[in-house]
Design a protein around this motif. Sequence first.
Motif, PDB file in Angstrom:
ATOM      1  N   VAL A  21       0.802  -1.229   0.000  1.00  0.00           N
ATOM      2  CA  VAL A  21       0.000   0.000   0.000  1.00  0.00           C
ATOM      3  C   VAL A  21       0.835   1.280   0.000  1.00  0.00           C
ATOM      4  O   VAL A  21       0.292   2.363  -0.211  1.00  0.00           O
ATOM      5  N   ILE A  22       2.155   1.165   0.221  1.00  0.00           N
ATOM      6  CA  ILE A  22       2.954   2.406   0.207  1.00  0.00           C
ATOM      7  C   ILE A  22       3.532   2.710  -1.172  1.00  0.00           C
ATOM      8  O   ILE A  22       4.283   3.662  -1.328  1.00  0.00           O
ATOM      9  N   CYS A  23       3.155   1.912  -2.199  1.00  0.00           N
ATOM     10  CA  CYS A  23       3.422   2.306  -3.589  1.00  0.00           C
ATOM     11  C   CYS A  23       2.224   3.121  -4.046  1.00  0.00           C
ATOM     12  O   CYS A  23       1.490   2.723  -4.968  1.00  0.00           O
ATOM     13  N   ASN A  24       1.998   4.244  -3.406  1.00  0.00           N
ATOM     14  CA  ASN A  24       0.836   5.081  -3.714  1.00  0.00           C
ATOM     15  C   ASN A  24       1.032   5.772  -5.068  1.00  0.00           C
ATOM     16  O   ASN A  24       2.172   5.993  -5.501  1.00  0.00           O
ATOM     17  N   PRO A  25      -0.074   6.104  -5.739  1.00  0.00           N
ATOM     18  CA  PRO A  25       0.036   6.711  -7.069  1.00  0.00           C
ATOM     19  C   PRO A  25       0.967   7.925  -7.116  1.00  0.00           C
ATOM     20  O   PRO A  25       1.696   8.101  -8.089  1.00  0.00           O
TER      21      PRO A  25
END
Length: 296
Positions: A21-25
Motif C-alpha cells: 500500500v505504500i506504492c501510492n500513485p
Amino acid sequence: MNAMTEMLGCQHPIILGAMGVICNPELVAAVSEAGGYGLLATAFVQDVDVLRGQIQETKKLTGNPFGANIFAMNSLVPELIDILAEEGVNAVTVSGGSPKEIIPMLHEKKMKAIVVVPTADVARKAEALGADAIVAEGSESGGMQGFKGASTLVLVPAVADLVKIPVIAAGGIGDSRGYKAAFALGAQGVQIGTRFIATKECIAHNNYKDTIVESQETGTGLVDLGRFRIRALQTKLVEGLIQGTEDTDKAFSGQAVEESWLKGDIAAGVLPAGEVSGLISSVPTVRELIDELVNG
Ligand SMILES: Cc1cc2nc3c(=O)[nH]c(=O)nc-3n(C[C@H](O)[C@H](O)[C@H](O)COP(=O)(O)O)c2cc1C
C-alpha cells in the motif's frame, strides 16, 4: 539508452520496487516523472477496481510509462493482468511464486515479463520460460524472501553470467555508489524499495520513514513465517516475533499494516525494510533522490 530503458520506455534504468500500500500513485508517478519506472503493487489487491483506480490516478499525475508487480500467490492474477493490459501498462514484474503460467498471460497481452529471483538457478529457469528480464534480488532486500538466497554483490554477477536477458539488481541500493556498483556487477538497471520509502512522496507514515533514517546497517531482522521470511526493521515487535513471544498472525494482519505503515503506530505491525536503511539519513523528494543516484 540501454536495454532496460529501451524495454521500459524510461530515461533512467531505475525501477521502483513494489511495496504494497505504500506504492501510492503519487510515489509511482513521481518516479516516472523523474525519469525512472514507477511500479504499482498488487500483492494485497482483492478488488480489481482498486487497481484500476490506482492506475487512473497515476495517469493523471504522469504521462510517462509505469508498470505493476504481479504477486503469484494472489488469486486474482488473471483479472489483474486483464486490467493492466486494458490500461496500457507495458511491463510487469512477477514475484511470490512460479512465473510459468503468468509469463504467457503477459506476453499474450503484449506486456514484458520481468521475473524477480533469489538465485541464479531460478533466473536460468525463468529465462527458459520466456522472461524478458530478471530482477536479481539479494538477501539484504527489505520485504519477503525465501530461505535460499545470496547477497546482491554475489547474486547479480552469478545471474549475469548465467542468462542472456537483461539483469536488474535489487537489494541494498540506496545511493549513487550502490547504483554504480550494480552496473559494475553486470546489471543493466536497478530496482529500489527501501530508499523510496524515505522520500517525501511516499505515503508511509513519518514514523516509518524516521525509523529507517535512525536505523544502523545492523538494524533489520528476519522474521520467519514458515514458507518464507520477511526482512524488517528490528523494532521491539520484530524482536518479540523472532524470539517467539509475539503473535505473527496479528503482526501481519491488514489492520496491523494500516496502523503501522500508514498511521505510524510502530508497535502495531512489522515495518519491512532492507539493510540499506543503515545508509539512509534523509527524506528527499523522489526527483532529488534520482538525481543523486544518477549524478552523485
Ligand atoms: C515494505 C516493502 C514491501 C514489499 N512488497 C513487495 C511486493 O509486494 N512484491 C515484490 O515483488 N517485492 C516487494 N518488496 C521488495 C521490493 O520490491 C524490492 O525488491 C526490495 O525492497 C529491494 O531491496 P531494498 O529494500 O534493499 O531496496 C517489498 C519491499 C518492502 C520494503
